[in-house]
Design an enzyme around this catalytic site. Sequence first.
Site, PDB file in Angstrom:
ATOM      1  CG  ASN A  10      -1.927   1.144   1.467  1.00  0.00           C
ATOM      2  OD1 ASN A  10      -1.515   2.395   0.996  1.00  0.00           O
ATOM      3  ND2 ASN A  10      -3.133   0.929   1.776  1.00  0.00           N
ATOM      4  CG  HIS A  13       0.809   6.301   4.882  1.00  0.00           C
ATOM      5  ND1 HIS A  13      -0.165   7.148   4.953  1.00  0.00           N
ATOM      6  CD2 HIS A  13       0.277   5.128   5.283  1.00  0.00           C
ATOM      7  CE1 HIS A  13      -1.302   6.606   5.489  1.00  0.00           C
ATOM      8  NE2 HIS A  13      -0.885   5.460   5.907  1.00  0.00           N
ATOM      9  CG  HIS A  46      -8.311   4.047   1.107  1.00  0.00           C
ATOM     10  ND1 HIS A  46      -8.545   3.968   2.383  1.00  0.00           N
ATOM     11  CD2 HIS A  46      -9.472   4.254   0.680  1.00  0.00           C
ATOM     12  CE1 HIS A  46      -9.915   4.081   2.991  1.00  0.00           C
ATOM     13  NE2 HIS A  46     -10.471   4.517   1.758  1.00  0.00           N
ATOM     14  NE  ARG A  48      -9.658   8.146   4.496  1.00  0.00           N
ATOM     15  CZ  ARG A  48      -9.866   7.183   5.327  1.00  0.00           C
ATOM     16  NH1 ARG A  48      -9.090   6.268   5.693  1.00  0.00           N
ATOM     17  NH2 ARG A  48     -10.596   7.372   6.377  1.00  0.00           N
ATOM     18  NE  ARG A  52      -7.555  11.225   5.480  1.00  0.00           N
ATOM     19  CZ  ARG A  52      -8.067  10.519   6.476  1.00  0.00           C
ATOM     20  NH1 ARG A  52      -7.385   9.694   7.353  1.00  0.00           N
ATOM     21  NH2 ARG A  52      -9.509  10.843   6.920  1.00  0.00           N
ATOM     22  CD  GLU A  73      -6.810  -0.310   1.116  1.00  0.00           C
ATOM     23  OE1 GLU A  73      -6.165  -1.214   1.459  1.00  0.00           O
ATOM     24  OE2 GLU A  73      -7.043   0.762   1.869  1.00  0.00           O
ATOM     25  CB  THR A 104      -9.547   1.464   7.451  1.00  0.00           C
ATOM     26  OG1 THR A 104      -9.275   2.183   6.183  1.00  0.00           O
ATOM     27  CG2 THR A 104     -10.983   0.744   7.337  1.00  0.00           C
ATOM     28  CD  GLU A 154      -6.947  -6.197   3.096  1.00  0.00           C
ATOM     29  OE1 GLU A 154      -6.946  -6.084   1.934  1.00  0.00           O
ATOM     30  OE2 GLU A 154      -6.241  -5.474   3.704  1.00  0.00           O
ATOM     31  CG  HIS A 193      -5.521  -1.842   9.475  1.00  0.00           C
ATOM     32  ND1 HIS A 193      -4.794  -1.073  10.560  1.00  0.00           N
ATOM     33  CD2 HIS A 193      -6.010  -0.895   8.802  1.00  0.00           C
ATOM     34  CE1 HIS A 193      -5.073   0.114  10.410  1.00  0.00           C
ATOM     35  NE2 HIS A 193      -5.678   0.382   9.601  1.00  0.00           N
TER      36      HIS A 193
HETATM   37  N1  PXP Z   1      -5.961  -3.197   4.150  1.00  0.00           N
HETATM   38  C1  PXP Z   1      -6.735  -2.372   4.062  1.00  0.00           C
HETATM   39  C2  PXP Z   1      -8.193  -2.566   3.571  1.00  0.00           C
HETATM   40  C3  PXP Z   1      -6.461  -0.991   4.611  1.00  0.00           C
HETATM   41  O1  PXP Z   1      -7.571   0.034   4.568  1.00  0.00           O
HETATM   42  C4  PXP Z   1      -5.311  -0.812   4.926  1.00  0.00           C
HETATM   43  C5  PXP Z   1      -4.848   0.655   5.472  1.00  0.00           C
HETATM   44  O2  PXP Z   1      -5.315   1.647   4.433  1.00  0.00           O
HETATM   45  C6  PXP Z   1      -4.138  -1.590   4.824  1.00  0.00           C
HETATM   46  C7  PXP Z   1      -4.531  -2.906   4.433  1.00  0.00           C
HETATM   47  C8  PXP Z   1      -2.810  -1.534   5.344  1.00  0.00           C
HETATM   48  O3  PXP Z   1      -2.589  -1.044   6.528  1.00  0.00           O
HETATM   49  P1  PXP Z   1      -1.241  -0.518   7.118  1.00  0.00           P
HETATM   50  O4  PXP Z   1      -1.289   0.793   6.458  1.00  0.00           O
HETATM   51  O5  PXP Z   1      -1.611  -0.496   8.379  1.00  0.00           O
HETATM   52  O6  PXP Z   1      -0.280  -1.563   6.864  1.00  0.00           O
END
Ligand code: PXP
Length: 245
Positions: A10, A13, A46, A48, A52, A73, A104, A154, A193
């Site tokens: 992901n 960030h 994601h 949003r 952001r 996402e 989330t 998931e 997550h």
């Molecule tokens: N899976 C989903 C559905 C999420 O919303 C997120 C956070 O955006 C993640 C995985 C990844 O989580 P993390 O950034 O804490 O690794």
Amino acid sequence: MNQHLRLGVNIDHVATIRNARGGDHPDPWRAVEIVEQAGGDGITVHLREDRRHIRDADLDTLMARTQLPINLEMAATQEMLAIALKHKPHAACIVPERRAERTTEGGLDAAGLHNELAPIVAQLSDAGIRVSLFIEPDARQIEAAMRLKAPVVELHTGKYAHSTGPELAAELKRLSDAAALAARNGIEPHAGHGLTFENVGPIAAIPQIAELNIGHFLIGEAIFIGLAASIQEMRARMDAARDVA
Ligand code: PXP
């Protein structure tokens, strides 16, 4: 047990840091090139409602340029549905979204929101997009995913990631039971997550889980060791947990 466990990276960030200064550095696209070279299996973003981190233009670039599967996402809104149908990413993971949350915070109430979710899941599936529902590891939510005919769930590992002691063991059991229940019913379980080098092993060892989506830790760790090394170390820990040589 040695089925390849996919790692979806992901990159949200990278965009968070870019957006902090309003310019175009660091460019999330450069992160995608590193994910490709470092052995990531997919890119997760994601989009949003408040944009952001990842923005519409980032999604345009990703869809045009990478061969890696994109997992979008998205909240279950008409706006996001239209965007998903326009881009047709490999997968769409429906997540709950609250404007004020930092990330989330909990799973989607697939059971309580059946009527709202059903047409969205159906339209995404009809367009050939693999639908995933981001849910708490609980039987009621998996049964709801079955009723919605979602091919993937998931499992939210946030509670596991923040637990210690007996609570940690209980959360791990919940995740493992949920993965087994999903797989028995023909649903492919993924997880994500809050996963880190320290806590990924027991999740990677759950045999039914086919994919992990990891973001914040990988990007944070990249500050210290670089993004390629961060991804490769996560990959190594996932493989070690699955006895992959
Ligand atoms: N899976 C989903 C559905 C999420 O919303 C997120 C956070 O955006 C993640 C995985 C990844 O989580 P993390 O950034 O804490 O690794």
